[in-house]
Design a protein around this motif. Sequence first.
Motif, PDB file in Angstrom:
ATOM      1  N   THR A   1       0.849  -1.193   0.000  1.00 55.64           N
ATOM      2  CA  THR A   1       0.000   0.000   0.000  1.00 55.64           C
ATOM      3  C   THR A   1       0.885   1.243   0.000  1.00 55.64           C
ATOM      4  OG1 THR A   1      -1.654  -1.182   1.280  1.00 55.64           O
ATOM      5  CG2 THR A   1      -1.855   1.221   1.188  1.00 55.64           C
ATOM      6  N   ASP A   2       0.609   2.162  -0.950  1.00 56.53           N
ATOM      7  CA  ASP A   2       1.413   3.390  -0.978  1.00 56.53           C
ATOM      8  C   ASP A   2       0.779   4.459  -0.093  1.00 56.53           C
ATOM      9  OD1 ASP A   2      -0.683   4.476  -2.353  1.00 56.53           O
ATOM     10  OD2 ASP A   2       0.313   4.463  -4.303  1.00 56.53           O
ATOM     11  N   LEU A   3       1.389   5.626  -0.082  1.00 56.71           N
ATOM     12  CA  LEU A   3       0.927   6.681   0.825  1.00 56.71           C
ATOM     13  C   LEU A   3      -0.432   7.228   0.419  1.00 56.71           C
ATOM     14  CD1 LEU A   3       4.286   8.556   1.427  1.00 56.71           C
ATOM     15  CD2 LEU A   3       3.070   7.034   2.994  1.00 56.71           C
ATOM     16  N   ASN A   4      -0.861   6.995  -0.802  1.00 58.17           N
ATOM     17  CA  ASN A   4      -2.189   7.436  -1.228  1.00 58.17           C
ATOM     18  C   ASN A   4      -3.264   6.415  -0.924  1.00 58.17           C
ATOM     19  OD1 ASN A   4      -1.358   9.929  -2.290  1.00 58.17           O
ATOM     20  ND2 ASN A   4      -0.623   8.885  -4.137  1.00 58.17           N
ATOM     21  N   GLY A   5      -2.831   5.287  -0.375  1.00 69.27           N
ATOM     22  CA  GLY A   5      -3.799   4.239  -0.086  1.00 69.27           C
ATOM     23  C   GLY A   5      -3.985   3.252  -1.215  1.00 69.27           C
ATOM     24  N   CYS A   6      -3.221   3.437  -2.296  1.00 70.58           N
ATOM     25  CA  CYS A   6      -3.339   2.502  -3.420  1.00 70.58           C
ATOM     26  C   CYS A   6      -2.572   1.228  -3.108  1.00 70.58           C
ATOM     27  CB  CYS A   6      -2.811   3.143  -4.698  1.00 70.58           C
ATOM     28  SG  CYS A   6      -3.728   4.611  -5.170  1.00 70.58           S
TER      29      CYS A   6
END
Lengths: 430, 95
Positions: free
Chosen positions: B16-21
């Motif tokens: 999970t990246d910082l954008n929530g993706c």
Amino acid sequence: MATVRDGTQMRIIIDGYIAVSVNNSAITNINNSTSLRIGSSSCNGFVGQLDETRLWSSARSQCNIYNNRLYEYSATPTALLLNCHYNQGVANATNTSVTTLTDFSDYNYIGTLIGFNLSGTTSNWVDDGCNAQGNTSAPAIGTTTATGCNNYTWNGTTYTSSGMYTSTFNAANGCDSISTLDLIIGKPVSGGNDTGCLGTILKPKATTLINPVQDQSNVTYNAIANGSSPWQSFTPGINGTIRYFEAEIRTPLSGMAATVFVELYEGQGTGGTLLGTSTVKTISSTSTYAFESFDFSAQGIYLESGQLYTARLVTSSFNQAWFRLSTTNPYPNGLLNNNASQDLKFKTTMCEIKWYTAATGGTLVPNPSTASLGSTTFYAEAYDGISCYSNRTPVTLTIEAPLVGSNTSAAAVCSGGSVILTGTGAHSYT
Amino acid sequence: MAFIPTTTTTFTVTGTDLNGCTNTSTRTIVVNPIPSVGSNASANAVCSGGSVILTGTGAHSYTWSNGVSNGVAFIPTTTTTFTVTGTDLNGCTNT
């Protein structure tokens, strides 16, 4: 209670309703060669309490009487000949010095109290016991606050500028009542360069000669005299609805403060149209020019590119001071050079960005989500904080998945052996 | 963090990246069985000076304690317990 003579029609109105109405062509006029006596009689004087006496030179309608029956009347129209509130003396106390009745009409009659003890609980000034005491406004439907972009239509009339307007409506009781509209008119954006945000400073370029318009005589150039400064004119280079106006002020007198405000006109001073006045603020004396921000936020004044505007400072007590529109550098004598690169400092509220799901209409999306993969087009719209909106600009938001990989300490182990798995390419892993 | 898999398994990691993706990746860990190692001796008892041959079974290669070579005769000097370690083709060992 009211009595009305309207031509040959005579009415007695009690609590706003007609109790008696007769037509008598034999009515004769009385003259005013003798004193008007209230409550006096050759037989027995009036026994009771009085509060509010009004005498009009023209017949009042039932509706007018009904609407005003519970209120002190603060306005002083010419037709109002007598307007006594009876708010004098101290109730039931010793009032031997309060022997006259004050009239609040423009005619300022002075009534004389005759035969009053002016002490004790009778024959004296008494408490009116009226809830409406001190309520000096005539009744109205109320004040309506509204905003419009370019114009606003209210009760059949279209208004194109901000201001306070009144109009007559039919009240629930069938009587006409006056209502007030507190209207703020915004202007649409054109040119597409008014993209400042709330609290930021736009710097519209002054595209024409900016010199004080000296339409006042006998004043020192650019110095305040007689409570106001000479005019400073300017021509903005962009359209915008300003909420704040920055100017530089210098006051040569030390240890002195004054209340000041700025008047802003379209055109040349009083030869033009007063667009609004800033809120009043208190400033201290300054030996050098200091920026002051004047608040026009209540009006949200719209300025058009290429139009001539003038402003002046109005002060309460400085007898000499300097006032000039703010620039990045000081100029002698408060002059702004004829230099297109000079910037005036305005603040605008064409600022708030709203996001929608469609170019027109659509749904407001306060916070576009970034949680879902793929591309979504949103439409950004600037809002001036009043009522005007810009055209929407499409913006495509693409959310891509992170390139997640993995590493292992061993691709194969013997039974009982341990492995370490590690994710790559993202922020957190499960 | 290290862990011990018990059988061959395909693991999936979700990042999970910082954008929530999020996205995923897979990794298969093969778990090989350990060999069942046995041993044979040409004789369990010999007279002093006699030779013996020790042979491991169940694996691919064998290592004996005391420097004994698998399948090669040697003369023990005293009564001794010998241990054989067998290794299969996956490198897994047992004794």
